[in-house]
Design an enzyme around this catalytic site. Structure first.
Site, short mmCIF file in Angstrom:
data_model
loop_
_atom_site.label_atom_id
_atom_site.label_comp_id
_atom_site.label_asym_id
_atom_site.label_seq_id
_atom_site.Cartn_x
_atom_site.Cartn_y
_atom_site.Cartn_z
N GLY A 36 -104.74 -14.42 -67.14
CA GLY A 36 -103.59 -15.60 -67.56
C GLY A 36 -104.47 -16.79 -68.44
O GLY A 36 -105.71 -16.93 -68.53
N ASP A 84 -99.07 -24.30 -53.45
CA ASP A 84 -97.68 -23.63 -53.73
C ASP A 84 -96.98 -24.85 -54.30
O ASP A 84 -96.43 -25.58 -53.42
CB ASP A 84 -97.14 -22.79 -52.37
CG ASP A 84 -95.73 -22.54 -52.76
OD1 ASP A 84 -95.32 -22.63 -53.64
OD2 ASP A 84 -95.00 -22.00 -51.69
N LEU A 85 -96.71 -24.85 -55.50
CA LEU A 85 -96.09 -25.69 -56.27
C LEU A 85 -94.61 -25.71 -55.80
O LEU A 85 -94.09 -26.93 -56.17
CB LEU A 85 -95.96 -25.62 -57.78
CG LEU A 85 -97.74 -25.97 -58.44
CD1 LEU A 85 -97.67 -25.48 -59.64
CD2 LEU A 85 -97.78 -27.47 -58.31
N THR A 132 -91.01 -25.20 -58.74
CA THR A 132 -92.17 -24.75 -59.11
C THR A 132 -92.62 -25.26 -60.59
O THR A 132 -93.82 -25.67 -60.89
CB THR A 132 -92.30 -23.25 -59.41
OG1 THR A 132 -91.85 -22.63 -58.20
CG2 THR A 132 -93.65 -22.84 -59.66
N SER A 165 -93.06 -24.37 -73.77
CA SER A 165 -92.83 -23.13 -74.36
C SER A 165 -91.76 -23.30 -75.32
O SER A 165 -91.03 -24.32 -75.37
CB SER A 165 -92.18 -21.95 -73.46
OG SER A 165 -91.72 -21.12 -74.07
N TYR A 189 -75.79 -20.23 -62.56
CA TYR A 189 -77.19 -19.99 -62.90
C TYR A 189 -77.52 -18.86 -63.80
O TYR A 189 -76.74 -17.62 -63.88
CB TYR A 189 -77.81 -19.84 -61.68
CG TYR A 189 -79.48 -19.47 -61.57
CD1 TYR A 189 -80.47 -20.47 -61.64
CD2 TYR A 189 -79.59 -18.08 -61.40
CE1 TYR A 189 -81.50 -20.17 -62.02
CE2 TYR A 189 -81.13 -17.73 -61.53
CZ TYR A 189 -82.07 -18.75 -61.97
OH TYR A 189 -83.35 -18.56 -61.89
#
Length: 323
Positions: A36, A84-85, A132, A165, A189
């Site tokens: 990654g 764990d964000l 997150t 991004s 959503y």
């Protein structure tokens, strides 16, 4: 130095160019699983840094990342941090652990993110993209500000990097999503919208953190490029990118798009973390290792949106920043 960098520049090349700046620095990078962008940035930086804190929610995968880095650089100093964000409790626990380290923190890189997931609320009641990709990183930054400020000197300003991004500027992304942040609603959503809104938040936070710290912290956001990663293999992402014409019917990259390798994609992260030519460009958005504010969508260049997002997020976590 940065003018020598381009679309094809790799993270290793940027790290080598700024080896002097990286030497002695302590860096925390979120989301460092093998293969990654975060891992590649950590791997390149670890060759020269004093300490690299790698993070993730899976201890086994973190150990794999550490092993690969140390096999290549046996003297690299790596610290594994479980987080764990999407959980404010986990973020607080991880921040406490970092704050107990004796070393100051020079650079905080927010690389970890989720994308195109089904509607779901986090344990704290936030939409999962926002939990997150924005709220967790926001809280982590807030809690690590003292550690960052401890690294400051007359000739060094600590940095915070948000991996955003170009998706923030795509059709359907021209919205910060304040309603989704404060009142998540599955009927309003979309998976792509959730991702784009949080990538917008990343850009806005780079600007607002720099502004509010009044020169004490330099923050940046960036577009790493279009990169084929394991995230494309997930069913929901595969269908989305096929519909967008980015992947073909076999799930492979459409060659008419300009694709980067993972080493090329991580290059801009390393530049944002260490390029000294950015010292007077706090809050800038980067692409191809260069400041590229002309690529920021209007809703992310709006100071009012940045201020509103900051204030709402402070209210959601129940804490205010102090610099």
């Amino acid at each position: 130095m940065s003018q020598e960098f381009s679309f094809t520049t790799t993270a290793e090349e940027v790290a080598a160019a700024f080896a002097g700046e990286i030497k002695g620095k302590n860096v925390l990078i979120t989301g460092t699983s093998l293969n990654g962008l975060g891992f590649e940035a950590a791997r390149a930086i670890a060759r020269y840094a004093n300490l690299v804190v790698i993070t993730g929610y899976d201890e086994g995968r973190l150990k794999l990342s550490e092993d690969v880095i140390k096999k290549e650089n046996p003297t690299a100093k790596i610290y594994r941090l479980s987080i764990d964000l999407a959980s404010l409790a986990s973020v607080r626990q991880a921040a406490d652990e970092v704050n107990r380290l004796t070393e100051p923190l020079h650079v905080l890189v927010h690389n970890a993110a989720i994308a195109f997931v089904d509607f779901k609320l986090s344990e704290d009641g936030f939409e999962l993209h926002y939990a997150t990709n924005h709220i967790g990183p926001f809280l982590l930054t807030k809690l690590l500000v003292p550690k960052l400020l401890a690294s400051a000197s007359p000739d060094y300003t600590p940095r915070v990097v948000f991996v955003s991004s170009a998706a923030h500027a795509l059709p359907g992304g021209h919205d910060v999503g304040f309603a989704a942040l404060t009142n998540p609603d599955p009927t309003n959503y979309s998976r792509s919208g959730g991702y784009r809104q949080t990538k917008s938040a990343n850009v806005l936070m780079g600007f607002e953190l720099s502004k509010r710290s009044k020169g004490k912290i330099n923050a940046f956001s960036l577009h790493p490029g279009l990169i084929y990663t394991k995230g494309f293999d997930k069913d929901y992402a595969l269908v989305h990118f096929q519909n967008a014409g980015i992947l073909d019917e076999h799930g492979q990259p459409v060659t008419s798009h300009a694709w980067k390798t993972i080493p090329q994609g991580a290059a801009t992260t390393v530049a944002a973390a260490f390029d000294p030519s950015l010292n007077d460009k706090a809050g800038a958005y980067l692409a191809d290792c260069q400041a590229a504010n002309d690529q920021i969508s209007p809703h992310c260049a709006d100071p009012g949106n940045a201020e509103k997002l900051w204030n709402i997020t402070e209210n959601l976590i129940g804490e205010s920043f102090s610099f």
